[in-house]
Design an enzyme around this catalytic site. Structure first.
Site, PDB file in Angstrom:
ATOM      1  N   ILE A 101      57.804   2.592  11.037  1.00 34.37           N
ATOM      2  CA  ILE A 101      58.919   3.057   9.864  1.00 34.37           C
ATOM      3  C   ILE A 101      59.761   3.925  10.561  1.00 34.37           C
ATOM      4  O   ILE A 101      60.997   3.926  10.221  1.00 34.37           O
ATOM      5  CB  ILE A 101      58.060   3.818   9.009  1.00 34.37           C
ATOM      6  CG1 ILE A 101      57.090   2.553   8.127  1.00 34.37           C
ATOM      7  CG2 ILE A 101      58.768   4.480   7.928  1.00 34.37           C
ATOM      8  CD1 ILE A 101      56.233   3.380   7.014  1.00 34.37           C
ATOM      9  N   GLY A 106      57.025   4.440  -2.926  1.00 33.75           N
ATOM     10  CA  GLY A 106      57.575   4.074  -1.560  1.00 33.75           C
ATOM     11  C   GLY A 106      57.078   2.526  -1.261  1.00 33.75           C
ATOM     12  O   GLY A 106      58.221   1.687  -0.726  1.00 33.75           O
ATOM     13  N   HIS A 156      55.383   8.429  -5.852  1.00 34.80           N
ATOM     14  CA  HIS A 156      54.812   7.781  -4.905  1.00 34.80           C
ATOM     15  C   HIS A 156      55.120   6.236  -4.927  1.00 34.80           C
ATOM     16  O   HIS A 156      54.314   5.397  -5.192  1.00 34.80           O
ATOM     17  CB  HIS A 156      53.375   7.872  -4.492  1.00 34.80           C
ATOM     18  CG  HIS A 156      52.927   7.417  -3.215  1.00 34.80           C
ATOM     19  ND1 HIS A 156      51.767   8.148  -2.725  1.00 34.80           N
ATOM     20  CD2 HIS A 156      53.443   6.849  -2.093  1.00 34.80           C
ATOM     21  CE1 HIS A 156      51.485   7.474  -1.461  1.00 34.80           C
ATOM     22  NE2 HIS A 156      52.411   6.731  -0.954  1.00 34.80           N
ATOM     23  N   GLU A 163      47.747  13.351  -6.450  1.00 35.79           N
ATOM     24  CA  GLU A 163      48.551  12.160  -7.156  1.00 35.79           C
ATOM     25  C   GLU A 163      47.362  11.589  -8.008  1.00 35.79           C
ATOM     26  O   GLU A 163      46.406  11.219  -7.630  1.00 35.79           O
ATOM     27  CB  GLU A 163      48.769  11.134  -5.986  1.00 35.79           C
ATOM     28  CG  GLU A 163      49.978  11.844  -5.001  1.00 35.79           C
ATOM     29  CD  GLU A 163      50.398  10.791  -3.975  1.00 35.79           C
ATOM     30  OE1 GLU A 163      50.216   9.701  -3.929  1.00 35.79           O
ATOM     31  OE2 GLU A 163      51.500  11.244  -3.136  1.00 35.79           O
ATOM     32  N   ARG A 198      52.732  10.708   3.497  1.00 31.54           N
ATOM     33  CA  ARG A 198      51.635  11.623   2.843  1.00 31.54           C
ATOM     34  C   ARG A 198      51.557  13.051   2.563  1.00 31.54           C
ATOM     35  O   ARG A 198      51.983  13.881   3.474  1.00 31.54           O
ATOM     36  CB  ARG A 198      50.158  11.349   3.472  1.00 31.54           C
ATOM     37  CG  ARG A 198      49.714  10.009   3.847  1.00 31.54           C
ATOM     38  CD  ARG A 198      49.313   9.026   2.397  1.00 31.54           C
ATOM     39  NE  ARG A 198      48.980   8.019   2.651  1.00 31.54           N
ATOM     40  CZ  ARG A 198      49.724   6.868   2.446  1.00 31.54           C
ATOM     41  NH1 ARG A 198      51.191   7.197   2.329  1.00 31.54           N
ATOM     42  NH2 ARG A 198      49.097   5.878   2.779  1.00 31.54           N
TER      43      ARG A 198
END
Length: 320
Positions: A158, A288, A286, A267, A238
């Site tokens: 990434i 992504g 979250h 979360e 994270r």
């Protein structure tokens, strides 16, 4: 006749059936149940999942600690989306004879989300959209990425893709991680620096590390102060990589320009959380990895894992 009970967890959007033919599994003696709401505690998870032989977990939304696994006597197969899940105690699963399998994932979903958050922050898109929708017009002045310096913490798949985005936007790119070599940095076309240099010299720092005992809290007050009042922190990896209390203080006291966040310590984020009211932030829940392409990989791969296990030849085993 039902032989196995299968639970699909944390299907927040209630779309798991759109990406894999779960309704065909009764032909294999499997009864499928879908849970769309998150469990609020480990005890609630254990109470709900006790009868199930097979569990499909979406990323790290539900934790499977040793204590949880020891409380699920019927569990035989645990599937996680993706090929790594820090929320699963693989050693405990192995000891209990539970097979853990993974899936492929989209290589572009998370990097694209990272860049979307950064652009939204740079151009004040959330503030400007809210102004426009309530009858206002231009309210703030944004900044351009060209000519700025991007610091990447974690130059894996990434991070390397993010480096390519940054160079396309005309940014200088720095990178650091505990194991980053000069050769890897050179191959990605970035400059390897120390952690201190990265935070001091970067206009934007973006995090792309796996969460582990070694990386938890890797960004704290010291790093945020080095980033400085013109610096931006982006985190789509994270939440616990960052000392959340230090980040909240940095935002409230102006140590940094702001933060663009897709991940959090807890979360889903609790109502009234301080970050939800922190100034100079762009926040997303979250998402992504929440794309059609990613879900096809995740749910489709999970279905393949279940079918393979039922056939006696499990695939993509993580604790084999």
């Amino acid at each position: 006749m039902t032989q196995y009970r299968l639970a699909i967890l944390d299907d927040y959007q209630q779309v798991s059936g759109d990406y894999a033919p779960w309704d065909s599994l009764p032909d294999d003696g499997v009864k499928v149940s879908v849970f769309s709401a998150p469990f609020v505690s480990a005890d609630q998870a254990v109470a709900a999942l006790g009868p199930f032989d097979i569990i499909v977990a979406m990323r790290e939304r539900t934790r499977f600690s040793r204590k949880v696994l020891e409380s699920l006597p019927n569990l035989k197969l645990l599937v996680t989306t993706g090929m790594a899940n820090a929320a699963i105690d693989l050693e405990a699963a192995s000891e209990r004879g539970v097979t853990v399998c993974g899936t492929a994932g989209s290589p572009s979903a998370a990097p694209e989300m990272t860049w979307a958050l950064l652009l939204a922050f740079a151009r004040n898109l959330v503030v400007e959209e809210n102004s426009l929708r309530t009858g206002g017009w231009q309210t703030a002045v944004g900044f351009e990425l060209a000519g700025k310096t991007l610091g990447i913490v974690g130059l894996g798949k990434i991070g390397t893709r993010i480096a390519g985005y940054a160079k396309a936007f005309g940014m200088d790119v720095l990178a650091w991680s505990q194991n980053l070599t000069g050769e890897a940095a050179e191959a990605a076309g970035v400059r390897r620096v120390t952690k201190e240099e990265l935070f001091r010299e970067s206009d934007v720092v973006t995090l792309h590390l796996r969460l582990s005992e070694r990386t938890e809290g890797i960004v704290g007050a010291e790093e945020l102060r080095l980033l400085g009042p013109d610096g931006v922190l982006v985190n789509t990896a994270r939440g616990p990589l960052v000392d959340e209390a230090a980040l909240i203080r940095a935002l409230e006291e102006g140590w940094i320009r702001g933060a663009a966040l897709d991940v959090f310590d807890q979360e889903p984020m609790a109502g009234g959380h301080a970050l939800a009211h922190s100034p100079r932030t762009v926040l997303s829940p979250h998402i992504g990895y929440v794309t059609h392409e990613s879900y096809r990989q995740f749910y489709g791969g999970a279905f393949e894992d279940v079918k393979a296990w039922l056939g006696g030849a499990p695939v993509r085993v993580l604790n084999g």
